[in-house]
Scaffold this motif. Structure first.
Motif, PDB file in Angstrom:
ATOM      1  N   THR A 137      11.397   8.322   5.788  1.00  0.00           N
ATOM      2  CA  THR A 137      11.995   9.315   4.885  1.00  0.00           C
ATOM      3  C   THR A 137      11.684   8.992   3.427  1.00  0.00           C
ATOM      4  OG1 THR A 137      14.174   8.223   4.773  1.00  0.00           O
ATOM      5  CG2 THR A 137      13.839   9.826   6.548  1.00  0.00           C
ATOM      6  N   LEU A 138      10.415   8.652   3.163  1.00  0.00           N
ATOM      7  CA  LEU A 138       9.964   8.339   1.808  1.00  0.00           C
ATOM      8  C   LEU A 138       8.927   9.361   1.363  1.00  0.00           C
ATOM      9  CD1 LEU A 138       9.413   4.480   2.243  1.00  0.00           C
ATOM     10  CD2 LEU A 138      11.312   5.584   1.043  1.00  0.00           C
ATOM     11  N   PRO A 139       8.858   9.645   0.059  1.00  0.00           N
ATOM     12  CA  PRO A 139       7.802  10.544  -0.427  1.00  0.00           C
ATOM     13  C   PRO A 139       6.428   9.918  -0.205  1.00  0.00           C
ATOM     14  CG  PRO A 139       9.532  10.251  -2.084  1.00  0.00           C
ATOM     15  CD  PRO A 139       9.776   9.240  -1.014  1.00  0.00           C
ATOM     16  N   ASP A 140       5.438  10.743   0.088  1.00  0.00           N
ATOM     17  CA  ASP A 140       4.068  10.254   0.202  1.00  0.00           C
ATOM     18  C   ASP A 140       3.686   9.478  -1.054  1.00  0.00           C
ATOM     19  OD1 ASP A 140       3.432  11.122   2.695  1.00  0.00           O
ATOM     20  OD2 ASP A 140       1.718  12.331   2.088  1.00  0.00           O
ATOM     21  N   GLY A 141       3.052   8.322  -0.875  1.00  0.00           N
ATOM     22  CA  GLY A 141       2.609   7.530  -2.015  1.00  0.00           C
ATOM     23  C   GLY A 141       3.582   6.456  -2.432  1.00  0.00           C
ATOM     24  N   THR A 142       4.754   6.363  -1.778  1.00  0.00           N
ATOM     25  CA  THR A 142       5.725   5.325  -2.129  1.00  0.00           C
ATOM     26  C   THR A 142       5.184   3.946  -1.746  1.00  0.00           C
ATOM     27  OG1 THR A 142       7.573   6.844  -1.761  1.00  0.00           O
ATOM     28  CG2 THR A 142       8.080   4.489  -1.768  1.00  0.00           C
ATOM     29  N   PRO A 143       5.198   2.977  -2.667  1.00  0.00           N
ATOM     30  CA  PRO A 143       4.715   1.627  -2.312  1.00  0.00           C
ATOM     31  C   PRO A 143       5.538   1.023  -1.179  1.00  0.00           C
ATOM     32  CG  PRO A 143       4.981   1.848  -4.693  1.00  0.00           C
ATOM     33  CD  PRO A 143       5.622   3.059  -4.072  1.00  0.00           C
ATOM     34  N   CYS A 144       4.859   0.489  -0.191  1.00  0.00           N
ATOM     35  CA  CYS A 144       5.515  -0.146   0.956  1.00  0.00           C
ATOM     36  C   CYS A 144       4.744  -1.398   1.341  1.00  0.00           C
ATOM     37  CB  CYS A 144       5.555   0.806   2.151  1.00  0.00           C
ATOM     38  SG  CYS A 144       6.821   2.074   2.060  1.00  0.00           S
ATOM     39  N   LEU A 145       5.373  -2.222   2.169  1.00  0.00           N
ATOM     40  CA  LEU A 145       4.652  -3.330   2.784  1.00  0.00           C
ATOM     41  C   LEU A 145       3.804  -2.772   3.923  1.00  0.00           C
ATOM     42  CD1 LEU A 145       7.277  -6.202   3.095  1.00  0.00           C
ATOM     43  CD2 LEU A 145       5.319  -6.104   1.562  1.00  0.00           C
ATOM     44  N   ALA A 154       0.854  -1.181   0.000  1.00  0.00           N
ATOM     45  CA  ALA A 154       0.000   0.000   0.000  1.00  0.00           C
ATOM     46  C   ALA A 154       0.889   1.230   0.000  1.00  0.00           C
ATOM     47  CB  ALA A 154      -0.922   0.007   1.217  1.00  0.00           C
ATOM     48  N   PRO A 155       0.395   2.350  -0.507  1.00  0.00           N
ATOM     49  CA  PRO A 155       1.205   3.583  -0.486  1.00  0.00           C
ATOM     50  C   PRO A 155       1.421   4.058   0.943  1.00  0.00           C
ATOM     51  CG  PRO A 155      -0.637   3.756  -2.041  1.00  0.00           C
ATOM     52  CD  PRO A 155      -0.891   2.541  -1.207  1.00  0.00           C
ATOM     53  N   ALA A 156       2.660   4.386   1.282  1.00  0.00           N
ATOM     54  CA  ALA A 156       2.956   4.958   2.596  1.00  0.00           C
ATOM     55  C   ALA A 156       2.586   6.430   2.588  1.00  0.00           C
ATOM     56  CB  ALA A 156       4.429   4.789   2.927  1.00  0.00           C
ATOM     57  N   THR A 157       1.921   6.877   3.641  1.00  0.00           N
ATOM     58  CA  THR A 157       1.517   8.281   3.735  1.00  0.00           C
ATOM     59  C   THR A 157       1.733   8.786   5.151  1.00  0.00           C
ATOM     60  OG1 THR A 157      -0.773   7.671   4.278  1.00  0.00           O
ATOM     61  CG2 THR A 157      -0.262   8.041   1.947  1.00  0.00           C
ATOM     62  N   GLY A 158       1.655  10.096   5.307  1.00  0.00           N
ATOM     63  CA  GLY A 158       1.667  10.708   6.626  1.00  0.00           C
ATOM     64  C   GLY A 158       2.889  10.373   7.457  1.00  0.00           C
ATOM     65  N   ASN A 159       2.644  10.071   8.744  1.00  0.00           N
ATOM     66  CA  ASN A 159       3.740   9.839   9.681  1.00  0.00           C
ATOM     67  C   ASN A 159       4.602   8.642   9.298  1.00  0.00           C
ATOM     68  OD1 ASN A 159       2.927  12.001  11.259  1.00  0.00           O
ATOM     69  ND2 ASN A 159       1.654  10.754  12.608  1.00  0.00           N
ATOM     70  N   ALA A 160       3.987   7.608   8.720  1.00  0.00           N
ATOM     71  CA  ALA A 160       4.763   6.431   8.331  1.00  0.00           C
ATOM     72  C   ALA A 160       5.755   6.786   7.234  1.00  0.00           C
ATOM     73  CB  ALA A 160       3.828   5.315   7.865  1.00  0.00           C
ATOM     74  N   ALA A 161       5.307   7.525   6.217  1.00  0.00           N
ATOM     75  CA  ALA A 161       6.201   7.932   5.137  1.00  0.00           C
ATOM     76  C   ALA A 161       7.306   8.838   5.668  1.00  0.00           C
ATOM     77  CB  ALA A 161       5.409   8.637   4.042  1.00  0.00           C
ATOM     78  N   ALA A 162       6.933   9.765   6.542  1.00  0.00           N
ATOM     79  CA  ALA A 162       7.924  10.687   7.098  1.00  0.00           C
ATOM     80  C   ALA A 162       8.970   9.946   7.931  1.00  0.00           C
ATOM     81  CB  ALA A 162       7.228  11.744   7.953  1.00  0.00           C
ATOM     82  N   ALA A 163       8.518   8.979   8.738  1.00  0.00           N
ATOM     83  CA  ALA A 163       9.455   8.234   9.580  1.00  0.00           C
ATOM     84  C   ALA A 163      10.440   7.428   8.743  1.00  0.00           C
ATOM     85  CB  ALA A 163       8.683   7.308  10.515  1.00  0.00           C
TER      86      ALA A 163
END
Length: 270
Positions: free
Chosen positions: A210-218, A199-208
Protein backbone atom coordinates in the motif's frame (compact mmCIF):
# COMPACT_ATOMS: atom_id res chain seq x y z
CA UNK A 1 6.39 9.29 -17.68
CA UNK A 2 5.27 8.48 -14.16
CA UNK A 3 7.17 9.50 -11.04
CA UNK A 4 8.55 5.97 -10.64
CA UNK A 5 9.70 5.88 -14.28
CA UNK A 6 11.51 9.21 -13.90
CA UNK A 7 13.27 7.97 -10.77
CA UNK A 8 14.40 4.85 -12.64
CA UNK A 9 15.55 6.85 -15.67
CA UNK A 10 17.58 9.31 -13.58
CA UNK A 11 18.98 6.51 -11.41
CA UNK A 12 20.05 4.61 -14.53
CA UNK A 13 21.69 7.76 -15.88
CA UNK A 14 23.65 8.24 -12.64
CA UNK A 15 24.65 4.55 -12.57
CA UNK A 16 25.87 4.77 -16.18
CA UNK A 17 27.92 7.89 -15.49
CA UNK A 18 25.79 10.38 -17.43
CA UNK A 19 25.53 12.43 -14.23
CA UNK A 20 28.51 12.19 -11.90
CA UNK A 21 28.93 12.89 -8.21
CA UNK A 22 28.92 16.65 -7.58
CA UNK A 23 27.30 17.53 -10.91
CA UNK A 24 23.93 19.25 -11.30
CA UNK A 25 20.99 17.68 -13.08
CA UNK A 26 19.17 19.65 -15.78
CA UNK A 27 16.40 21.98 -14.59
CA UNK A 28 13.00 20.54 -13.74
CA UNK A 29 11.65 22.18 -16.91
CA UNK A 30 14.31 20.54 -19.07
CA UNK A 31 13.80 17.16 -17.40
CA UNK A 32 10.03 17.46 -17.89
CA UNK A 33 10.51 18.14 -21.60
CA UNK A 34 13.01 15.28 -21.98
CA UNK A 35 10.78 12.73 -20.25
CA UNK A 36 7.45 13.98 -21.57
CA UNK A 37 5.88 14.85 -18.24
CA UNK A 38 5.11 17.82 -15.99
CA UNK A 39 7.50 19.82 -13.82
CA UNK A 40 5.41 18.84 -10.79
CA UNK A 41 5.99 15.13 -11.49
CA UNK A 42 9.73 15.73 -11.94
CA UNK A 43 9.88 17.72 -8.69
CA UNK A 44 8.10 14.92 -6.83
CA UNK A 45 10.53 12.36 -8.26
CA UNK A 46 13.52 14.47 -7.18
CA UNK A 47 12.07 14.77 -3.68
CA UNK A 48 11.91 10.98 -3.45
CA UNK A 49 15.48 10.68 -4.76
CA UNK A 50 16.61 13.22 -2.17
CA UNK A 51 15.07 10.99 0.50
CA UNK A 52 17.10 8.10 -0.91
CA UNK A 53 20.32 10.10 -0.56
CA UNK A 54 20.88 10.33 -4.32
CA UNK A 55 20.40 14.05 -4.98
CA UNK A 56 20.34 17.27 -3.01
CA UNK A 57 17.42 19.57 -3.71
CA UNK A 58 17.66 23.27 -2.86
CA UNK A 59 15.05 25.93 -3.50
CA UNK A 60 15.90 28.04 -6.54
CA UNK A 61 18.67 25.70 -7.71
CA UNK A 62 19.00 22.59 -9.83
CA UNK A 63 19.26 19.22 -8.07
CA UNK A 64 22.83 18.14 -7.31
CA UNK A 65 24.01 14.53 -7.55
CA UNK A 66 25.38 13.40 -4.18
CA UNK A 67 25.91 9.70 -4.93
CA UNK A 68 28.32 7.77 -7.10
CA UNK A 69 27.91 4.60 -9.11
CA UNK A 70 26.72 1.60 -7.04
CA UNK A 71 29.51 -0.25 -5.27
CA UNK A 72 29.63 -3.50 -3.29
CA UNK A 73 30.33 -3.97 0.40
CA UNK A 74 31.15 -7.61 1.10
CA UNK A 75 30.34 -8.55 4.67
CA UNK A 76 31.77 -12.05 4.40
CA UNK A 77 31.03 -15.63 3.42
CA UNK A 78 29.65 -18.08 5.95
CA UNK A 79 28.72 -21.72 6.22
CA UNK A 80 25.39 -22.30 7.88
CA UNK A 81 24.22 -25.39 9.72
CA UNK A 82 21.30 -27.53 8.59
CA UNK A 83 18.18 -25.71 9.67
CA UNK A 84 15.91 -27.32 12.24
CA UNK A 85 13.12 -25.07 10.95
CA UNK A 86 12.60 -25.53 7.20
CA UNK A 87 11.93 -21.83 6.53
CA UNK A 88 12.32 -18.49 8.28
CA UNK A 89 8.55 -18.16 8.70
CA UNK A 90 8.39 -19.38 12.31
CA UNK A 91 11.14 -17.06 13.53
CA UNK A 92 9.65 -14.15 11.57
CA UNK A 93 6.21 -14.67 13.06
CA UNK A 94 7.64 -14.76 16.58
CA UNK A 95 9.43 -11.44 16.09
CA UNK A 96 6.40 -9.72 14.57
CA UNK A 97 3.85 -10.56 17.23
CA UNK A 98 1.00 -12.96 17.80
CA UNK A 99 -1.37 -12.78 14.86
CA UNK A 100 1.25 -11.99 12.22
CA UNK A 101 0.52 -13.99 9.09
CA UNK A 102 1.29 -14.70 5.45
CA UNK A 103 -1.24 -14.50 2.67
CA UNK A 104 -1.85 -17.62 0.57
CA UNK A 105 0.65 -18.01 -2.26
CA UNK A 106 -0.32 -16.91 -5.75
CA UNK A 107 1.25 -19.18 -8.38
CA UNK A 108 1.59 -18.48 -12.09
CA UNK A 109 3.94 -19.10 -15.00
CA UNK A 110 5.71 -16.03 -16.40
CA UNK A 111 8.73 -15.05 -18.48
CA UNK A 112 11.54 -13.08 -16.84
CA UNK A 113 12.14 -9.51 -18.02
CA UNK A 114 14.87 -6.89 -17.65
CA UNK A 115 13.35 -5.98 -14.29
CA UNK A 116 14.39 -9.47 -13.08
CA UNK A 117 18.01 -9.22 -14.23
CA UNK A 118 19.38 -8.97 -10.68
CA UNK A 119 17.94 -12.41 -9.87
CA UNK A 120 20.60 -14.10 -11.99
CA UNK A 121 17.96 -15.91 -14.04
CA UNK A 122 18.46 -15.01 -17.73
CA UNK A 123 15.95 -12.61 -19.26
CA UNK A 124 13.35 -14.49 -21.32
CA UNK A 125 13.40 -17.61 -19.12
CA UNK A 126 10.10 -19.36 -18.38
CA UNK A 127 9.69 -19.54 -14.62
CA UNK A 128 7.08 -20.41 -12.03
CA UNK A 129 6.31 -17.30 -9.99
CA UNK A 130 5.18 -17.61 -6.37
CA UNK A 131 4.07 -14.39 -4.62
CA UNK A 132 2.76 -13.70 -1.15
CA UNK A 133 2.51 -10.86 1.34
CA UNK A 134 3.39 -10.91 5.03
CA UNK A 135 1.37 -8.92 7.59
CA UNK A 136 2.37 -8.00 11.12
CA UNK A 137 0.18 -8.44 14.21
CA UNK A 138 -1.52 -5.10 13.47
CA UNK A 139 -2.48 -6.29 9.96
CA UNK A 140 -0.01 -3.88 8.36
CA UNK A 141 1.60 -5.33 5.19
CA UNK A 142 5.32 -5.53 5.90
CA UNK A 143 6.88 -7.76 3.22
CA UNK A 144 6.13 -8.68 -0.38
CA UNK A 145 7.86 -11.89 -1.41
CA UNK A 146 8.23 -13.00 -5.03
CA UNK A 147 10.00 -16.26 -5.79
CA UNK A 148 10.98 -17.22 -9.34
CA UNK A 149 11.80 -20.88 -9.94
CA UNK A 150 13.02 -22.18 -13.28
CA UNK A 151 10.49 -24.59 -14.79
CA UNK A 152 13.06 -27.41 -14.60
CA UNK A 153 13.41 -26.92 -10.84
CA UNK A 154 9.71 -26.19 -10.23
CA UNK A 155 8.66 -29.57 -11.63
CA UNK A 156 10.89 -31.55 -9.23
CA UNK A 157 9.17 -33.80 -6.69
CA UNK A 158 10.57 -35.62 -3.65
CA UNK A 159 10.81 -39.39 -3.78
CA UNK A 160 7.40 -40.96 -3.37
CA UNK A 161 5.54 -37.72 -3.97
CA UNK A 162 2.22 -37.86 -5.83
CA UNK A 163 0.21 -35.01 -7.28
CA UNK A 164 1.20 -31.50 -8.33
CA UNK A 165 4.90 -30.67 -7.74
CA UNK A 166 5.28 -28.73 -4.46
CA UNK A 167 6.65 -25.56 -6.10
CA UNK A 168 3.69 -25.42 -8.50
CA UNK A 169 1.09 -25.76 -5.77
CA UNK A 170 -0.41 -22.76 -3.92
CA UNK A 171 -0.36 -24.81 -0.73
CA UNK A 172 2.21 -24.12 2.00
CA UNK A 173 5.38 -26.15 1.47
CA UNK A 174 6.92 -27.82 4.51
CA UNK A 175 9.98 -30.02 3.88
CA UNK A 176 11.04 -32.51 6.57
CA UNK A 177 12.77 -31.10 9.63
CA UNK A 178 16.44 -30.38 9.05
CA UNK A 179 16.16 -30.03 5.28
CA UNK A 180 16.06 -26.89 3.21
CA UNK A 181 13.41 -26.80 0.51
CA UNK A 182 16.06 -26.93 -2.23
CA UNK A 183 17.73 -29.99 -0.72
CA UNK A 184 14.40 -31.74 -0.17
CA UNK A 185 13.49 -31.28 -3.84
CA UNK A 186 16.98 -32.17 -5.09
CA UNK A 187 17.72 -28.85 -6.81
CA UNK A 188 21.47 -29.29 -6.38
CA UNK A 189 21.84 -25.87 -4.77
CA UNK A 190 25.29 -25.54 -3.20
CA UNK A 191 25.08 -21.96 -1.93
CA UNK A 192 22.65 -19.10 -1.42
CA UNK A 193 23.72 -15.56 -2.28
CA UNK A 194 22.03 -12.43 -0.91
CA UNK A 195 22.00 -8.89 -2.28
CA UNK A 196 20.53 -6.23 0.02
CA UNK A 197 19.91 -2.70 -1.19
CA UNK A 198 17.37 0.09 -1.45
CA UNK A 199 15.27 0.55 -4.58
CA UNK A 200 11.95 2.17 -5.53
CA UNK A 201 9.00 -0.16 -5.00
CA UNK A 202 6.82 -0.49 -8.09
CA UNK A 203 3.96 -2.54 -9.46
CA UNK A 204 2.60 -5.43 -7.43
CA UNK A 205 5.13 -4.98 -4.62
CA UNK A 206 4.14 -1.34 -4.08
CA UNK A 207 0.45 -2.22 -4.27
CA UNK A 208 0.80 -5.08 -1.78
CA UNK A 209 2.56 -2.78 0.69
CA UNK A 210 0.00 0.00 0.00
CA UNK A 211 2.79 2.40 -0.98
CA UNK A 212 2.90 4.88 -3.87
CA UNK A 213 4.96 3.74 -6.86
CA UNK A 214 8.56 4.91 -6.45
CA UNK A 215 8.64 4.78 -2.63
CA UNK A 216 12.15 3.79 -1.43
CA UNK A 217 12.12 0.28 0.04
CA UNK A 218 14.53 -2.46 0.97
CA UNK A 219 15.09 -4.96 -1.84
CA UNK A 220 16.55 -8.29 -0.76
CA UNK A 221 17.41 -10.76 -3.51
CA UNK A 222 18.40 -14.30 -2.54
CA UNK A 223 19.59 -16.71 -5.21
CA UNK A 224 20.00 -20.46 -4.93
CA UNK A 225 23.08 -21.25 -7.02
CA UNK A 226 23.94 -24.68 -8.40
CA UNK A 227 27.45 -26.10 -8.85
CA UNK A 228 27.55 -25.02 -12.51
CA UNK A 229 26.75 -21.41 -11.54
CA UNK A 230 23.14 -21.49 -12.77
CA UNK A 231 20.40 -20.08 -10.55
CA UNK A 232 17.71 -22.60 -9.56
CA UNK A 233 15.48 -20.05 -7.86
CA UNK A 234 15.53 -16.45 -6.71
CA UNK A 235 13.39 -14.71 -4.11
CA UNK A 236 12.89 -10.95 -4.17
CA UNK A 237 11.65 -9.50 -0.88
CA UNK A 238 10.43 -5.90 -0.84
CA UNK A 239 9.93 -4.26 2.54
CA UNK A 240 9.48 -0.74 3.93
CA UNK A 241 12.82 0.98 4.40
CA UNK A 242 12.47 1.02 8.21
CA UNK A 243 12.61 -2.79 8.25
CA UNK A 244 15.58 -4.34 10.06
CA UNK A 245 17.48 -7.33 8.68
CA UNK A 246 18.89 -10.14 10.81
CA UNK A 247 21.10 -13.10 9.92
CA UNK A 248 21.68 -16.06 12.25
CA UNK A 249 24.60 -18.44 11.70
CA UNK A 250 24.95 -21.59 13.80
CA UNK A 251 27.79 -24.07 14.14
CA UNK A 252 27.20 -27.50 12.68
CA UNK A 253 27.40 -29.52 9.50
CA UNK A 254 27.73 -27.23 6.48
CA UNK A 255 24.67 -26.82 4.32
CA UNK A 256 24.17 -23.64 2.33
CA UNK A 257 26.87 -20.99 2.00
CA UNK A 258 25.39 -17.59 2.74
CA UNK A 259 27.08 -14.53 1.31
CA UNK A 260 25.20 -11.39 2.38
CA UNK A 261 26.03 -8.21 0.47
CA UNK A 262 24.85 -4.64 0.66
CA UNK A 263 24.45 -2.97 -2.72
CA UNK A 264 24.90 -4.43 -6.16
CA UNK A 265 26.09 -3.37 -9.55
CA UNK A 266 23.32 -5.33 -11.20
CA UNK A 267 20.24 -3.74 -12.74
CA UNK A 268 17.38 -3.19 -10.33
CA UNK A 269 19.39 -3.37 -7.09
CA UNK A 270 21.03 -0.10 -6.21
Amino acid sequence: MTQAEIIKALTDAIDQGAYKYGEFLPSTRALAETHGTTQQTVAAALTVMAGMGMVQVQRGSRAKVITGKPRKIKLGTYRSANRKVPTGTTAWAKDNGEGSRESPASVSQVVTTEADSDTGIPVGTQVVERTRTRFDADEAPCQHKRTLVTVEMATLTPEGWTGLPPMMSPEDIAPPEGLSLAKWLGMGVERVLYDICTAPATGNAAAALTLPDGTPCLRIVSRGVREDGSVAYATVTTAPIRTSISLEIKDGDAADAVEPKVGSEKEGCR
